[in-house]
Design an enzyme around this catalytic site. Structure first.
Site, PDB file in Angstrom:
ATOM      1  N   CYS A 135       0.848  -1.187   0.000  1.00  0.00           N
ATOM      2  CA  CYS A 135       0.000   0.000   0.000  1.00  0.00           C
ATOM      3  C   CYS A 135       0.888   1.243   0.000  1.00  0.00           C
ATOM      4  O   CYS A 135       1.893   1.292   0.709  1.00  0.00           O
ATOM      5  CB  CYS A 135      -0.861  -0.017   1.263  1.00  0.00           C
ATOM      6  SG  CYS A 135      -1.902   1.432   1.451  1.00  0.00           S
ATOM      7  N   HIS A 156      -9.176  -3.786  -1.091  1.00  0.00           N
ATOM      8  CA  HIS A 156      -8.135  -2.976  -0.449  1.00  0.00           C
ATOM      9  C   HIS A 156      -8.556  -1.499  -0.402  1.00  0.00           C
ATOM     10  O   HIS A 156      -8.460  -0.844   0.635  1.00  0.00           O
ATOM     11  CB  HIS A 156      -6.823  -3.149  -1.225  1.00  0.00           C
ATOM     12  CG  HIS A 156      -5.670  -2.371  -0.691  1.00  0.00           C
ATOM     13  ND1 HIS A 156      -4.576  -2.963  -0.094  1.00  0.00           N
ATOM     14  CD2 HIS A 156      -5.428  -1.034  -0.656  1.00  0.00           C
ATOM     15  CE1 HIS A 156      -3.733  -2.015   0.287  1.00  0.00           C
ATOM     16  NE2 HIS A 156      -4.219  -0.836  -0.048  1.00  0.00           N
TER      17      HIS A 156
HETATM   18 NI    NI Z   1      -3.626   1.165   0.072  1.00  0.00          NI
END
Ligand code: NI
Length: 169
Positions: A94, A136
């Site tokens: 991320c 996500h």
């Molecule tokens: Ni992310």
């Protein structure tokens, strides 16, 4: 278009539940373009509003192969209405959790409802990589990071590492 600053863990904005969009303004459209540009520059395959400090429920993604050019997708007020099965998302990462990757257990198939950037309702049935990206990014809008979905042991090791780094001058 402008590049936006991407917030990083442990910024508390990342754990906020983001407010639904009630009005698709020109200002929001501009923000969406900025989010897209920021995602492409990073580079990343998805970016959620909370990552750029925006309290409006929107995400952008593009999972098309790089050589095929851009295929920007925008989702406003997305929610997972149906999910099935389980899959291990390998080595998930991320932009807001730099220098860290981990396997994450996710639903194998999902159905997402929301609107496109013009407010037109859309429904997406996804599996494979798209399903993982959508889960996500939708997690982000609910204040959840992928490190919230890994074992508490792994998570505490990561948090220790970050604390140490933040202490460094
Ligand atoms: Ni992310």
């Amino acid at each position: 278009m402008a590049l936006l600053h991407v917030l990083e863990y442990p910024d508390s904005f990342l754990s906020r539940r983001i407010r639904p969009v009630t009005d698709i303004t020109g200002e929001l459209q501009k923000k969406i373009d900025d989010m897209a540009e920021t995602m492409y520059q990073a580079p990343g395959v998805g970016l959620a509003a909370s990552q750029v400090g925006l309290d409006q429920c929107v995400l952008v993604y593009d999972i098309s192969p790089r050589e095929d050019g851009r295929d920007l997708q925008v989702l406003i007020n997305p929610r997972i209405v149906c999910q099935e099965g389980k899959v291990v998302s390998e080595n998930e990462g991320c932009l807001s959790v730099p220098d860290y990757r981990s396997d994450v257990v996710r639903a194998a198939q999902i159905q997402v409802e929301g609107a496109d950037r013009n407010g037109k309702p859309i429904s997406i049935e996804a599996n494979g990589f798209l399903a993982i990206v959508l889960q996500h990014e939708i997690d982000h809008l609910e204040g959840v990071l992928f490190i919230d979905r890994i074992s508490s042991l792994k998570r505490s090791l990561y948090k220790k590492r970050i604390k140490k780094r933040l202490k460094q001058p």
